[in-house]
Design a protein around this motif. Structure first.
Motif, PDB file in Angstrom:
ATOM      1  N   GLN A  81       6.062  10.692   0.179  1.00 57.55           N
ATOM      2  CA  GLN A  81       5.154   9.749  -0.479  1.00 57.55           C
ATOM      3  C   GLN A  81       5.782   8.373  -0.402  1.00 57.55           C
ATOM      4  O   GLN A  81       6.899   8.178  -0.888  1.00 57.55           O
ATOM      5  CB  GLN A  81       4.931  10.161  -1.934  1.00 57.55           C
ATOM      6  N   GLY A 100       0.803  -1.212   0.000  1.00 60.44           N
ATOM      7  CA  GLY A 100       0.000   0.000   0.000  1.00 60.44           C
ATOM      8  C   GLY A 100       0.840   1.268   0.000  1.00 60.44           C
ATOM      9  O   GLY A 100       2.075   1.217  -0.054  1.00 60.44           O
ATOM     10  N   SER A 101       0.138   2.395   0.086  1.00 54.99           N
ATOM     11  CA  SER A 101       0.793   3.707   0.023  1.00 54.99           C
ATOM     12  C   SER A 101       0.287   4.616   1.132  1.00 54.99           C
ATOM     13  O   SER A 101      -0.847   4.477   1.597  1.00 54.99           O
ATOM     14  CB  SER A 101       0.504   4.376  -1.329  1.00 54.99           C
ATOM     15  N   THR A 119       9.253   8.999  -2.167  1.00 55.45           N
ATOM     16  CA  THR A 119       9.555  10.257  -2.840  1.00 55.45           C
ATOM     17  C   THR A 119       9.338  11.411  -1.872  1.00 55.45           C
ATOM     18  O   THR A 119       8.276  11.514  -1.252  1.00 55.45           O
ATOM     19  CB  THR A 119       8.655  10.457  -4.068  1.00 55.45           C
ATOM     20  N   ARG A 173       0.978   8.986   2.404  1.00 51.26           N
ATOM     21  CA  ARG A 173       1.668  10.255   2.194  1.00 51.26           C
ATOM     22  C   ARG A 173       1.757  10.981   3.529  1.00 51.26           C
ATOM     23  O   ARG A 173       0.734  11.315   4.122  1.00 51.26           O
ATOM     24  CB  ARG A 173       0.919  11.124   1.188  1.00 51.26           C
ATOM     25  N   ARG A 177      10.926   3.641  -4.036  1.00 49.44           N
ATOM     26  CA  ARG A 177       9.599   3.451  -3.441  1.00 49.44           C
ATOM     27  C   ARG A 177       9.098   4.721  -2.759  1.00 49.44           C
ATOM     28  O   ARG A 177       7.898   4.983  -2.747  1.00 49.44           O
ATOM     29  CB  ARG A 177       9.642   2.321  -2.403  1.00 49.44           C
ATOM     30  N   ASN A 225       5.320   4.425  -1.320  1.00 47.98           N
ATOM     31  CA  ASN A 225       4.623   3.426  -2.127  1.00 47.98           C
ATOM     32  C   ASN A 225       5.243   2.054  -1.891  1.00 47.98           C
ATOM     33  O   ASN A 225       6.354   1.947  -1.366  1.00 47.98           O
ATOM     34  CB  ASN A 225       4.709   3.787  -3.602  1.00 47.98           C
ATOM     35  N   SER A 226       4.525   1.030  -2.285  1.00 55.00           N
ATOM     36  CA  SER A 226       5.022  -0.350  -2.161  1.00 55.00           C
ATOM     37  C   SER A 226       5.546  -0.628  -0.763  1.00 55.00           C
ATOM     38  O   SER A 226       6.646  -1.169  -0.586  1.00 55.00           O
ATOM     39  CB  SER A 226       6.128  -0.599  -3.202  1.00 55.00           C
ATOM     40  N   LEU A 227       4.765  -0.248   0.221  1.00 52.65           N
ATOM     41  CA  LEU A 227       5.214  -0.359   1.609  1.00 52.65           C
ATOM     42  C   LEU A 227       5.426  -1.813   2.001  1.00 52.65           C
ATOM     43  O   LEU A 227       4.697  -2.728   1.568  1.00 52.65           O
ATOM     44  CB  LEU A 227       4.210   0.303   2.538  1.00 52.65           C
TER      45      LEU A 227
END
Length: 115
Positions: free
Chosen positions: A81, A16-17, A68, A19, A66, A83-85
């Protein structure tokens, strides 16, 4: 004195992601290189990555590709940010300058990656 307030953490499944945001109390924040750090249970706090005043970014190998980091100087805010946790990303996440200043540590925001 600059105060930094992190937000945006939560519980997310692997892959999941999220922010994260870091809001600074003073506009002078924009001259600093800002870093995101994390501390997992039983481990030392580590630098995840950072962003210079002119928005150049750098990352730890463990998150490269992954995560940012970005900044909005008009809002005195830095973002992370994610991603791909992965399960290993579970930690309390903090922002601070890089190098960190003791007086600037905030409460952090908890990120838990779990299925």
């Amino acid at each position: 004195q600059v105060q930094l307030v992190e937000s945006g953490g939560g519980l997310v499944q692997p892959g999941g992601s999220l922010r994260l945001s870091c809001a600074a109390s003073r506009s002078m924040f924009r001259i600093y290189t800002m870093g995101w750090y994390r501390q997992a249970p039983g481990k030392q706090r580590e630098l995840v990555g950072g962003i210079t005043a002119d928005s150049r970014t750098y990352y730890a190998d463990s998150v490269k590709g992954r995560f940012t980091i970005s900044r909005d100087n008009a809002k005195n805010t830095v973002y992370l940010q994610m991603n791909s946790l992965k399960l290993d990303d579970t930690a309390v996440y903090y922002c601070n300058t890089d190098p960190a200043k003791d007086a600037f540590w905030g409460q952090g925001t908890q990120v838990t990656v779990s299925s």
